[in-house]
Design a protein around this motif. Structure first.
Motif, PDB file in Angstrom:
ATOM      1  N   LEU A 185       0.825  -1.202   0.000  1.00 46.22           N
ATOM      2  CA  LEU A 185       0.000   0.000   0.000  1.00 46.22           C
ATOM      3  C   LEU A 185       0.863   1.258   0.000  1.00 46.22           C
ATOM      4  O   LEU A 185       0.597   2.217  -0.737  1.00 46.22           O
ATOM      5  CB  LEU A 185      -0.914   0.015   1.226  1.00 46.22           C
ATOM      6  CG  LEU A 185      -2.061  -0.999   1.240  1.00 46.22           C
ATOM      7  CD1 LEU A 185      -2.752  -0.995   2.602  1.00 46.22           C
ATOM      8  CD2 LEU A 185      -3.065  -0.710   0.134  1.00 46.22           C
ATOM      9  N   ALA A 186       1.906   1.268   0.824  1.00 47.69           N
ATOM     10  CA  ALA A 186       2.778   2.439   0.934  1.00 47.69           C
ATOM     11  C   ALA A 186       3.503   2.733  -0.375  1.00 47.69           C
ATOM     12  O   ALA A 186       3.862   3.884  -0.645  1.00 47.69           O
ATOM     13  CB  ALA A 186       3.787   2.230   2.061  1.00 47.69           C
ATOM     14  N   GLN A 187       3.713   1.700  -1.183  1.00 52.17           N
ATOM     15  CA  GLN A 187       4.419   1.876  -2.449  1.00 52.17           C
ATOM     16  C   GLN A 187       3.470   2.038  -3.634  1.00 52.17           C
ATOM     17  O   GLN A 187       3.923   2.234  -4.761  1.00 52.17           O
ATOM     18  CB  GLN A 187       5.333   0.670  -2.687  1.00 52.17           C
ATOM     19  CG  GLN A 187       6.437   0.520  -1.656  1.00 52.17           C
ATOM     20  CD  GLN A 187       7.124  -0.833  -1.706  1.00 52.17           C
ATOM     21  OE1 GLN A 187       6.800  -1.672  -2.555  1.00 52.17           O
ATOM     22  NE2 GLN A 187       8.067  -1.061  -0.804  1.00 52.17           N
ATOM     23  N   GLY A 188       2.171   1.987  -3.368  1.00 50.80           N
ATOM     24  CA  GLY A 188       1.184   2.042  -4.447  1.00 50.80           C
ATOM     25  C   GLY A 188       0.732   3.448  -4.761  1.00 50.80           C
ATOM     26  O   GLY A 188       1.312   4.437  -4.299  1.00 50.80           O
ATOM     27  N   PRO A 189      -0.331   3.568  -5.574  1.00 52.74           N
ATOM     28  CA  PRO A 189      -0.857   4.880  -5.953  1.00 52.74           C
ATOM     29  C   PRO A 189      -1.275   5.678  -4.715  1.00 52.74           C
ATOM     30  O   PRO A 189      -1.883   5.142  -3.785  1.00 52.74           O
ATOM     31  CB  PRO A 189      -2.069   4.540  -6.838  1.00 52.74           C
ATOM     32  CG  PRO A 189      -1.833   3.129  -7.291  1.00 52.74           C
ATOM     33  CD  PRO A 189      -1.096   2.460  -6.179  1.00 52.74           C
ATOM     34  N   ALA A 190      -0.958   6.971  -4.720  1.00 49.16           N
ATOM     35  CA  ALA A 190      -1.231   7.828  -3.569  1.00 49.16           C
ATOM     36  C   ALA A 190      -2.244   8.909  -3.920  1.00 49.16           C
ATOM     37  O   ALA A 190      -2.244   9.445  -5.035  1.00 49.16           O
ATOM     38  CB  ALA A 190       0.066   8.464  -3.066  1.00 49.16           C
ATOM     39  N   HIS A 191      -3.112   9.224  -2.975  1.00 48.23           N
ATOM     40  CA  HIS A 191      -3.995  10.375  -3.119  1.00 48.23           C
ATOM     41  C   HIS A 191      -3.142  11.641  -3.030  1.00 48.23           C
ATOM     42  O   HIS A 191      -2.216  11.719  -2.221  1.00 48.23           O
ATOM     43  CB  HIS A 191      -5.040  10.355  -1.999  1.00 48.23           C
ATOM     44  CG  HIS A 191      -6.059  11.441  -2.108  1.00 48.23           C
ATOM     45  ND1 HIS A 191      -5.875  12.690  -1.544  1.00 48.23           N
ATOM     46  CD2 HIS A 191      -7.271  11.470  -2.712  1.00 48.23           C
ATOM     47  CE1 HIS A 191      -6.936  13.431  -1.787  1.00 48.23           C
ATOM     48  NE2 HIS A 191      -7.790  12.724  -2.501  1.00 48.23           N
ATOM     49  N   PRO A 192      -3.415  12.661  -3.856  1.00 49.18           N
ATOM     50  CA  PRO A 192      -2.525  13.842  -3.890  1.00 49.18           C
ATOM     51  C   PRO A 192      -2.447  14.586  -2.559  1.00 49.18           C
ATOM     52  O   PRO A 192      -1.438  15.259  -2.293  1.00 49.18           O
ATOM     53  CB  PRO A 192      -3.151  14.718  -4.985  1.00 49.18           C
ATOM     54  CG  PRO A 192      -4.536  14.201  -5.189  1.00 49.18           C
ATOM     55  CD  PRO A 192      -4.477  12.747  -4.873  1.00 49.18           C
ATOM     56  N   LEU A 193      -3.465  14.494  -1.719  1.00 49.13           N
ATOM     57  CA  LEU A 193      -3.464  15.203  -0.436  1.00 49.13           C
ATOM     58  C   LEU A 193      -3.206  14.279   0.744  1.00 49.13           C
ATOM     59  O   LEU A 193      -2.507  14.643   1.695  1.00 49.13           O
ATOM     60  CB  LEU A 193      -4.800  15.921  -0.224  1.00 49.13           C
ATOM     61  CG  LEU A 193      -5.173  17.004  -1.226  1.00 49.13           C
ATOM     62  CD1 LEU A 193      -6.580  17.523  -0.953  1.00 49.13           C
ATOM     63  CD2 LEU A 193      -4.163  18.147  -1.183  1.00 49.13           C
ATOM     64  N   LEU A 194      -3.764  13.078   0.699  1.00 50.16           N
ATOM     65  CA  LEU A 194      -3.770  12.197   1.862  1.00 50.16           C
ATOM     66  C   LEU A 194      -2.747  11.067   1.792  1.00 50.16           C
ATOM     67  O   LEU A 194      -2.577  10.323   2.763  1.00 50.16           O
ATOM     68  CB  LEU A 194      -5.170  11.599   2.049  1.00 50.16           C
ATOM     69  CG  LEU A 194      -6.260  12.592   2.456  1.00 50.16           C
ATOM     70  CD1 LEU A 194      -7.641  11.971   2.272  1.00 50.16           C
ATOM     71  CD2 LEU A 194      -6.071  13.043   3.894  1.00 50.16           C
ATOM     72  N   GLY A 195      -2.085  10.927   0.669  1.00 50.52           N
ATOM     73  CA  GLY A 195      -1.121   9.841   0.546  1.00 50.52           C
ATOM     74  C   GLY A 195      -1.815   8.512   0.325  1.00 50.52           C
ATOM     75  O   GLY A 195      -2.841   8.429  -0.357  1.00 50.52           O
ATOM     76  N   THR A 196      -1.288   7.453   0.912  1.00 51.62           N
ATOM     77  CA  THR A 196      -1.822   6.109   0.696  1.00 51.62           C
ATOM     78  C   THR A 196      -2.563   5.614   1.929  1.00 51.62           C
ATOM     79  O   THR A 196      -2.394   6.126   3.039  1.00 51.62           O
ATOM     80  CB  THR A 196      -0.687   5.119   0.380  1.00 51.62           C
ATOM     81  OG1 THR A 196       0.176   5.016   1.516  1.00 51.62           O
ATOM     82  CG2 THR A 196       0.112   5.578  -0.824  1.00 51.62           C
ATOM     83  N   GLY A 197      -3.370   4.598   1.719  1.00 52.82           N
ATOM     84  CA  GLY A 197      -4.012   3.925   2.828  1.00 52.82           C
ATOM     85  C   GLY A 197      -2.999   3.112   3.620  1.00 52.82           C
ATOM     86  O   GLY A 197      -1.878   2.860   3.165  1.00 52.82           O
TER      87      GLY A 197
END
Length: 281
Positions: A118-130
């Motif tokens: 999850l940390a290495q996957g797609p990130a939300h522009p404001l909140l980062g990753t789950g």
């Protein structure tokens, strides 16, 4: 002012009450001002859910403490229980027993790996990753018995685009892979409390109106922030009510020493009063 709850969130409640009284005292408004003081925000927000069964609004402001910064997004969460099944037997009979705690260890390793992915996957522009973590683990009865089951409660923090359904599919894929590769691995997955993430429209009327009056009061454009925790904004947004979070400055939420900055309380009250008057004019 020092005292338990002054920052989170008696200060916000005081500002709401005074602002509503001042705004309505200035003259008739083109609409009603609803002041909602609700219970259970620290757990499931069942108070806000009940309010939304009977009321709606054109906009809302949640006055959780935000250091006079405009909060436009936050993460959601989903809780799941995983029960790993073993077989009870006396410790002298390994041929009969299946150690549920040992089997659960495979899942904990896989859960840690999921967190890395999850940390290495797609990130939300404001909140980062789950994120995901194991919160509670229970299993076993006594030293001389193979444990028949092991319970793991986990939390998955979500960002916009993720929900309890997508998390359940994600966890099921992890568990099914273990069931296919680890001998005698059996599980049961149960969904618990879950709340959606939140992301406001920065062009919504209520956001623009409050931001304008905050800039007037502060002398500069307010800082825009996001939060890793969950708030009632998500429920209001889901109900079709444009909203944002804006509250006092201070420190010590949930801590032994807690305080609210009284100057920020005055500014918050002024900003809320002006926002209500402007929005309802």
């Amino acid at each position: 002012m020092y005292g338990r709850g002054t920052f989170d969130m008696k200060g916000g409640i005081a500002a709401m009450m005074v602002a509503a009284a001042r705004a309505t005292a200035h003259g008739p408004l083109r609409g009603d001002v609803i002041l909602a003081c609700v219970a259970d925000e620290e757990h499931g927000s069942f108070g806000t859910e009940e309010v939304l069964e009977s009321f709606t609004a054109d906009a809302a402001i949640v006055t959780e403490p935000s250091h006079l910064e405009v909060t436009l997004a936050h993460k959601g969460f989903a809780w799941f229980d995983v029960r790993i099944e073993g077989r009870a037997a006396h410790g002298s009979r390994p041929d009969l027993g299946i150690d549920a705690i040992a089997k659960a260890g495979h899942f904990l390793v896989a859960l840690e790996d999921l967190g890395r992915r999850l940390a290495q996957g797609p990130a939300h522009p404001l909140l980062g990753t789950g994120t995901v973590h194991a919160s509670v683990i229970q299993g076993g009865e006594e030293p001389s018995t193979y444990p028949a089951r092991c319970h793991i409660t986990l939390e998955r923090r979500t960002v916009p685009g993720e929900d309890a359904d997508s998390v359940e599919r994600e966890l099921t894929a992890v568990l099914d892979q273990l069931a296919a590769t680890v001998p005698d691995f059996r599980y049961r997955l149960t969904r618990g409390l879950h709340r959606a993430p939140f992301e406001a429209d920065p062009e919504a009327d209520i956001v623009r109106t409050l931001t304008h009056h905050a800039e007037q009061a502060l002398g500069h454009p307010p800082v825009v922030r996001v939060e890793p925790f969950w708030t009632d904004c998500a429920l209001l947004d889901r109900a079709g009510i444009p909203c944002l979070l804006f509250g006092v400055d201070g420190e010590g939420a949930h801590a032994a020493t807690e305080y609210v900055d009284l100057a920020s309380l005055d500014r918050l009250t002024d900003i809320l009063t002006a926002t209500i008057t402007d929005f309802c004019s």
